[in-house]
Write a protein that holds these residues in place. Structure first.
Motif, PDB file in Angstrom:
ATOM      1  N   GLY A  41       0.835  -1.195   0.000  1.00  0.00           N
ATOM      2  CA  GLY A  41       0.000   0.000   0.000  1.00  0.00           C
ATOM      3  C   GLY A  41       0.866   1.238   0.000  1.00  0.00           C
ATOM      4  N   ALA A  42       0.529   2.168  -0.872  1.00  0.00           N
ATOM      5  CA  ALA A  42       1.301   3.406  -0.982  1.00  0.00           C
ATOM      6  C   ALA A  42       0.336   4.572  -1.104  1.00  0.00           C
ATOM      7  N   MET A  43       0.889   5.754  -0.939  1.00  0.00           N
ATOM      8  CA  MET A  43       0.077   6.954  -1.136  1.00  0.00           C
ATOM      9  C   MET A  43      -0.497   6.895  -2.549  1.00  0.00           C
ATOM     10  N   GLY A  44      -1.784   6.988  -2.661  1.00  0.00           N
ATOM     11  CA  GLY A  44      -2.400   7.004  -3.985  1.00  0.00           C
ATOM     12  C   GLY A  44      -2.821   5.641  -4.491  1.00  0.00           C
ATOM     13  N   GLY A  45      -2.667   4.576  -3.723  1.00  0.00           N
ATOM     14  CA  GLY A  45      -3.128   3.282  -4.206  1.00  0.00           C
ATOM     15  C   GLY A  45      -2.408   2.107  -3.584  1.00  0.00           C
ATOM     16  N   ALA A  46      -2.703   0.948  -4.115  1.00  0.00           N
ATOM     17  CA  ALA A  46      -2.106  -0.284  -3.622  1.00  0.00           C
ATOM     18  C   ALA A  46      -1.855  -1.216  -4.796  1.00  0.00           C
ATOM     19  N   ASP A  47      -1.018  -2.204  -4.570  1.00  0.00           N
ATOM     20  CA  ASP A  47      -0.664  -3.142  -5.627  1.00  0.00           C
ATOM     21  C   ASP A  47      -0.543  -4.530  -5.022  1.00  0.00           C
ATOM     22  N   ASP A  48      -1.125  -5.516  -5.678  1.00  0.00           N
ATOM     23  CA  ASP A  48      -0.983  -6.911  -5.288  1.00  0.00           C
ATOM     24  C   ASP A  48      -0.196  -7.620  -6.372  1.00  0.00           C
ATOM     25  N   ARG A  49       0.799  -8.402  -5.965  1.00  0.00           N
ATOM     26  CA  ARG A  49       1.548  -9.176  -6.948  1.00  0.00           C
ATOM     27  C   ARG A  49       1.997 -10.487  -6.315  1.00  0.00           C
ATOM     28  N   PRO A  50       2.029 -11.545  -7.115  1.00  0.00           N
ATOM     29  CA  PRO A  50       2.495 -12.833  -6.580  1.00  0.00           C
ATOM     30  C   PRO A  50       4.005 -12.809  -6.375  1.00  0.00           C
ATOM     31  N   ILE A  51       4.451 -13.423  -5.298  1.00  0.00           N
ATOM     32  CA  ILE A  51       5.887 -13.590  -5.079  1.00  0.00           C
ATOM     33  C   ILE A  51       6.139 -15.054  -4.742  1.00  0.00           C
ATOM     34  N   GLY A  52       7.229 -15.565  -5.263  1.00  0.00           N
ATOM     35  CA  GLY A  52       7.608 -16.948  -5.001  1.00  0.00           C
ATOM     36  C   GLY A  52       8.761 -17.007  -4.027  1.00  0.00           C
ATOM     37  N   VAL A  53       8.747 -18.032  -3.219  1.00  0.00           N
ATOM     38  CA  VAL A  53       9.835 -18.279  -2.271  1.00  0.00           C
ATOM     39  C   VAL A  53      10.397 -19.657  -2.589  1.00  0.00           C
ATOM     40  N   VAL A  54      11.708 -19.724  -2.783  1.00  0.00           N
ATOM     41  CA  VAL A  54      12.372 -20.992  -3.079  1.00  0.00           C
ATOM     42  C   VAL A  54      13.547 -21.172  -2.133  1.00  0.00           C
ATOM     43  N   ALA A  55      13.929 -22.405  -1.939  1.00  0.00           N
ATOM     44  CA  ALA A  55      15.062 -22.711  -1.071  1.00  0.00           C
ATOM     45  C   ALA A  55      16.369 -22.615  -1.855  1.00  0.00           C
ATOM     46  N   ILE A  56      17.434 -22.245  -1.149  1.00  0.00           N
ATOM     47  CA  ILE A  56      18.761 -22.266  -1.757  1.00  0.00           C
ATOM     48  C   ILE A  56      19.184 -23.727  -1.876  1.00  0.00           C
ATOM     49  N   ASP A  57      19.590 -24.116  -3.079  1.00  0.00           N
ATOM     50  CA  ASP A  57      20.015 -25.492  -3.332  1.00  0.00           C
ATOM     51  C   ASP A  57      21.530 -25.616  -3.302  1.00  0.00           C
ATOM     52  N   HIS A  58      22.230 -24.585  -3.785  1.00  0.00           N
ATOM     53  CA  HIS A  58      23.687 -24.594  -3.771  1.00  0.00           C
ATOM     54  C   HIS A  58      24.220 -23.167  -3.926  1.00  0.00           C
ATOM     55  N   VAL A  59      25.490 -23.015  -3.593  1.00  0.00           N
ATOM     56  CA  VAL A  59      26.152 -21.708  -3.647  1.00  0.00           C
ATOM     57  C   VAL A  59      27.377 -21.818  -4.528  1.00  0.00           C
ATOM     58  N   GLU A  60      27.577 -20.825  -5.381  1.00  0.00           N
ATOM     59  CA  GLU A  60      28.764 -20.770  -6.236  1.00  0.00           C
ATOM     60  C   GLU A  60      29.451 -19.429  -6.058  1.00  0.00           C
ATOM     61  N   ILE A  61      30.737 -19.406  -6.320  1.00  0.00           N
ATOM     62  CA  ILE A  61      31.526 -18.180  -6.333  1.00  0.00           C
ATOM     63  C   ILE A  61      31.939 -17.941  -7.770  1.00  0.00           C
ATOM     64  N   GLN A  62      31.725 -16.716  -8.273  1.00  0.00           N
ATOM     65  CA  GLN A  62      32.123 -16.410  -9.641  1.00  0.00           C
ATOM     66  C   GLN A  62      32.927 -15.133  -9.681  1.00  0.00           C
ATOM     67  N   PRO A  63      34.080 -15.119 -10.281  1.00  0.00           N
ATOM     68  CA  PRO A  63      34.767 -16.329 -10.721  1.00  0.00           C
ATOM     69  C   PRO A  63      35.359 -17.069  -9.524  1.00  0.00           C
ATOM     70  N   ALA A  64      35.493 -18.385  -9.637  1.00  0.00           N
ATOM     71  CA  ALA A  64      36.044 -19.194  -8.546  1.00  0.00           C
ATOM     72  C   ALA A  64      37.558 -19.044  -8.460  1.00  0.00           C
ATOM     73  N   VAL A  65      38.177 -18.634  -9.566  1.00  0.00           N
ATOM     74  CA  VAL A  65      39.624 -18.382  -9.596  1.00  0.00           C
ATOM     75  C   VAL A  65      39.807 -16.930 -10.021  1.00  0.00           C
ATOM     76  N   VAL A  66      40.589 -16.189  -9.225  1.00  0.00           N
ATOM     77  CA  VAL A  66      40.769 -14.761  -9.486  1.00  0.00           C
ATOM     78  C   VAL A  66      42.228 -14.390  -9.251  1.00  0.00           C
ATOM     79  N   ALA A  67      42.715 -13.393  -9.975  1.00  0.00           N
ATOM     80  CA  ALA A  67      44.104 -12.946  -9.820  1.00  0.00           C
ATOM     81  C   ALA A  67      44.240 -12.017  -8.619  1.00  0.00           C
ATOM     82  N   THR A  68      45.437 -12.003  -8.030  1.00  0.00           N
ATOM     83  CA  THR A  68      45.698 -11.071  -6.939  1.00  0.00           C
ATOM     84  C   THR A  68      45.404  -9.655  -7.421  1.00  0.00           C
ATOM     85  N   GLY A  69      44.934  -8.839  -6.525  1.00  0.00           N
ATOM     86  CA  GLY A  69      44.586  -7.471  -6.870  1.00  0.00           C
ATOM     87  C   GLY A  69      43.134  -7.287  -7.250  1.00  0.00           C
ATOM     88  N   ALA A  70      42.418  -8.387  -7.468  1.00  0.00           N
ATOM     89  CA  ALA A  70      40.984  -8.272  -7.756  1.00  0.00           C
ATOM     90  C   ALA A  70      40.280  -7.743  -6.510  1.00  0.00           C
TER      91      ALA A  70
END
Length: 135
Positions: A41-70
């Motif tokens: 709800g906001a000044m001047g009206g309201a909005d309804d929208r669907p939102i999905g919730v999902v579980a984290i299945d895995h985590v990645e680092i990108q890039p997984a290999v990086v040069a010093t100084g990054a």
């Protein structure tokens, strides 16, 4: 988080997600997988929208290999379909630490080597390794 000028926010099903209004943003916290309706709800009206919730299945680092100084690498929280999730409350344990954004791992002045980090997100611990190589 959804940037809009709002005054109230709620979800239709608190068993799926809860919400808080923080200044002019909505912080949605997933409770269980599923879909619910977000009512903003906001000044001047309201909005309804669907939102999905999902579980984290895995985590990645990108890039997984990086040069010093990054400056940083990106922490990707991925669901079972490889779609990126958000947990802006994530924390990190290990020698590198968080960067200047919620999903950045700081490299900074790290010397060449392998760095074992643990990403704490979605109610679980996710071990990752970042490899820093000499330039």
């Amino acid at each position: 988080q959804v940037p809009i000028a709002l005054t109230t926010a709620s979800t239709a099903n608190l068993a799926i997600a809860t919400v808080k209004v923080l200044a002019d943003e909505i912080e949605v916290t997933g409770v269980a997988e599923g879909v619910t309706t977000l009512h903003a709800g906001a000044m001047g009206g309201a909005d309804d929208r669907p939102i999905g919730v999902v579980a984290i299945d895995h985590v990645e680092i990108q890039p997984a290999v990086v040069a010093t100084g990054a400056r940083s690498v990106t922490i990707l929280l991925l669901d079972r379909d490889g779609v990126s999730d958000v947990d802006s409350a994530l924390t990190v344990s290990g020698p590198l630490g968080l960067g200047d954004r919620w999903n950045y791992l700081a490299i900074g002045n790290a010397q060449a080597g392998n760095y074992a980090e643990t990403i704490h997100a979605g109610g679980a611990d996710w071990p990752v390794t970042v490899t820093v190589t000499a330039q």
